[in-house]
Design an enzyme around this catalytic site. Structure first.
Site, PDB file in Angstrom:
ATOM      1  N   ASP A 176       0.851  -1.194   0.000  1.00 31.82           N
ATOM      2  CA  ASP A 176       0.000   0.000   0.000  1.00 31.82           C
ATOM      3  C   ASP A 176       0.889   1.247   0.000  1.00 31.82           C
ATOM      4  OD1 ASP A 176      -2.231   1.663   0.023  1.00 31.82           O
ATOM      5  OD2 ASP A 176      -2.361   1.665   2.209  1.00 31.82           O
ATOM      6  N   ASP A 201      -1.154   9.010  10.002  1.00 28.18           N
ATOM      7  CA  ASP A 201      -2.096   8.429   9.057  1.00 28.18           C
ATOM      8  C   ASP A 201      -3.211   7.694   9.799  1.00 28.18           C
ATOM      9  OD1 ASP A 201      -2.726   7.682   6.242  1.00 28.18           O
ATOM     10  OD2 ASP A 201      -2.441   5.668   7.031  1.00 28.18           O
ATOM     11  N   GLU A 239      -4.288  13.285  10.060  1.00 27.51           N
ATOM     12  CA  GLU A 239      -4.864  12.923   8.772  1.00 27.51           C
ATOM     13  C   GLU A 239      -6.278  12.443   9.077  1.00 27.51           C
ATOM     14  OE1 GLU A 239      -6.044  10.353   5.435  1.00 27.51           O
ATOM     15  OE2 GLU A 239      -5.303   9.457   7.272  1.00 27.51           O
ATOM     16  N   ASP A 256      -5.322  -3.697  12.160  1.00 26.21           N
ATOM     17  CA  ASP A 256      -5.380  -2.555  13.079  1.00 26.21           C
ATOM     18  C   ASP A 256      -4.706  -2.881  14.405  1.00 26.21           C
ATOM     19  OD1 ASP A 256      -6.975  -1.297  11.165  1.00 26.21           O
ATOM     20  OD2 ASP A 256      -8.250  -0.390  12.693  1.00 26.21           O
ATOM     21  N   HIS A 272      -1.497  12.530  -2.660  1.00 24.97           N
ATOM     22  CA  HIS A 272      -1.210  11.176  -3.135  1.00 24.97           C
ATOM     23  C   HIS A 272      -2.480  10.341  -3.248  1.00 24.97           C
ATOM     24  CE1 HIS A 272      -1.410  11.049   1.197  1.00 24.97           C
ATOM     25  NE2 HIS A 272      -1.579   9.751   1.143  1.00 24.97           N
TER      26      HIS A 272
END
Length: 536
Positions: A96, A236, A278, A206, A345
């Site tokens: 990712d 993030d 974020e 997570d 991005h």
């Protein structure tokens, strides 16, 4: 929450709201006290994030590695960059684009490793450029040693670093963030015959912040990089840290307590490190991430970005003005700042745009069905492509961006009119097995276009015009920094987005003609999609 000057007291008070384990609290406090005198570098201005230009880029795609990044610092400085946001650089299987971290303490070998990065930081600081980078605080890669151990046995030391369930029905109100690519937030683990939870791809389990060890580990990560001169961290997926049954598992109060602990810990060590949230949420939810100036110093203003596009498409500044009004965007603490941007991005996100506006933006800007992201919740692609390859609209968009309250971000390559990278999209689709349209705007930096943009012999090219148009605006901003620290007045005058700032006897007025018609006001005639900056 009341403000407490003593950071140790702040940490203790918040910790006791989250956990009952005082032994672990003492471990954390002892660690912080042991590190307090180990910092040789600190920014001279602790509000550095409120000025200049942020340049966002991937190291490998922009330069190759940190040795070659050193050679690019003069280019960045010449443009007017004061803050360099490095997209994921930590150890990762790169499924990712590096947001799947397998070692929080190691810069990827192909980028030059830690030592090369440390040299780069020092050189950037010498040139007046601050460094911030991404840390995915919500999850790890499934190749991280913690998860590799956790998935083997229910008795693993790291088992509770992650979230497990005998069924895939828990947290059923947590929305699917990657609709169309992931069909569940749970993935079956055959080794322990149960499921693990993830908000993104299944390769990104997570972390479980109900385990205090996870919080302590993340503070140790921040401390390590702070010691080596990193100025800020883009956290993030910040809204998702704490999960509770019967909730959306987003924006929970416990998440804010965790972020406040991060902030108090870093400020205790030495002030000047910025935490950036974020949080792709409506502004009324995002402002919560500033706390009472005791949480994140910076957050991204996601909602205004699609409104810039819609305003240009319809020649209607009110979309921007309404979004920035206090009715939609509440005031933020004086020490805090918005980061504002045109592209990044990720996709041009439409998650929080109302259905009617979303339909309009898709009609205007989804020029290729392959740019569709998350079933109509976003449009991927480069700014130049989305603006129909019209350099005038690109520069108008930048003029609008630089008009706004907040620190602007430039996504690498947009300053030279880089286009969608078809080859990179195909290569990455084959590599990861997902049709992730964001790879159109994640290709390698175009060196030929950069050379074209810097060579006056190419002054008729769109690359040259875009680069030098942006540079001229940034030079004006720098020369009038005192004016840009003032709050702007936004007006819509017959399709012209007029932005005024005044201080003492000085003023700057920016006129952005969002329409396809000529407009005359204040003794200025603006051609279609033209902008004028007037300083007096």
């Amino acid at each position: 929450m009341k403000i407490i000057d003593n950071k140790i007291e702040v940490i203790t008070e918040l910790w006791n709201k989250l956990y009952s384990d005082n032994y672990k609290l003492e471990i954390l406090l002892d660690f912080l006290k042991s590190k307090k005198d180990s910092f040789t570098y600190t920014p001279k201005d602790k509000f550095w994030y409120k000025k200049g230009l942020v340049y966002s880029t991937y190291v490998d795609l922009f330069a190759g590695d940190f040795d070659k990044m050193k050679e690019k610092l003069d280019y960045l400085s010449n443009l007017g960059v004061t803050i360099l946001w490095l997209l994921p650089i930590l150890q990762s299987p790169m499924k990712d684009q590096g947001f799947d971290i397998s070692d929080f303490y190691k810069v990827r070998d192909e980028l030059g490793g830690n030592e090369s990065f440390f040299e780069f930081i020092n050189l950037a600081h010498e040139k007046g450029i601050k460094i911030l980078f991404d840390v995915a605080i919500n999850h790890t890669s499934d190749e991280h040693p913690w998860f590799q151990e956790a998935k083997k046995s229910k008795d693993s030391k790291y088992r509770d670093y992650y979230i497990w369930s005998d069924t895939d029905k828990k947290y059923s109100q947590a929305r699917l963030l990657f609709k169309g690519m992931v069909n569940s937030n749970w993935t079956y683990n055959p080794e322990t015959k149960d499921y693990y939870f993830h908000r993104f791809y299944e390769i990104q389990p997570d972390l479980n912040y109900k385990n205090p060890d996870v919080l302590i580990e993340m503070i140790k990560v921040f401390t390590f990089w702070k010691e080596h001169g990193v100025d800020g961290f883009r956290m993030d997926a910040a809204p998702f840290l704490w999960k509770e049954e019967g909730t959306s598992c987003e924006n929970l109060i416990q998440t804010h307590w965790i972020l406040k602990i991060f902030r108090a810990a870093l400020d205790y060590l030495k002030e000047g490190t910025a935490l950036i949230a974020e949080a792709n949420q409506p502004p009324k939810d995002v402002v919560a991430y500033f706390g009472n100036a005791d949480e994140c110093q910076v957050a991204y203003h996601f909602p205004v970005m699609p409104k810039i596009f819609l305003s240009i498409a319809e020649g209607a500044p009110n979309y921007i003005i309404n979004t920035l009004s206090e009715r939609v965007t509440p005031p933020i603490p004086e020490d805090c700042q918005w980061f504002v941007f045109l592209r990044c991005h990720d996709e041009l996100t439409l998650e929080f745009v109302d259905p009617e506006e979303r339909a309009k933006i898709l009609k205007y800007y989804l020029l290729d069905e392959r740019w569709n992201f998350r079933e109509g919740e976003g449009i991927a692609g480069r700014l130049y492509n989305q603006m129909g390859k019209d350099y005038k609209k690109v520069l108008l968009a930048y003029s609008i961006l630089f008009s706004l309250d907040g620190t602007p971000i430039n996504y690498y390559g947009d300053e030279i009119g880089m286009e969608n990278d078809e080859e990179f999209y195909k290569k990455m689709t084959e590599k990861i097995g997902y049709k992730d349209s964001r790879f159109f705007n994640r290709g390698p930096f175009d060196e030929e276009k950069r050379k074209e943009a810097l060579n006056i012999a190419n002054s008729d090219s769109y690359s040259y015009k875009i680069f030098h148009g942006i540079k001229k605006m940034l030079d004006l901003k720098k020369e009038n920094e005192d004016l840009f620290s003032e709050k702007p007045i936004y007006e819509n005058i017959d399709g012209v987005f007029k932005v005024t700032r005044k201080k003492a006897n000085k003023s700057i007025v920016i006129y952005n003609n969002l329409t396809a018609e000529s407009k005359s006001l204040d003794n200025i005639t603006l051609q279609p999609y033209e902008y004028v900056w007037k300083i007096s």
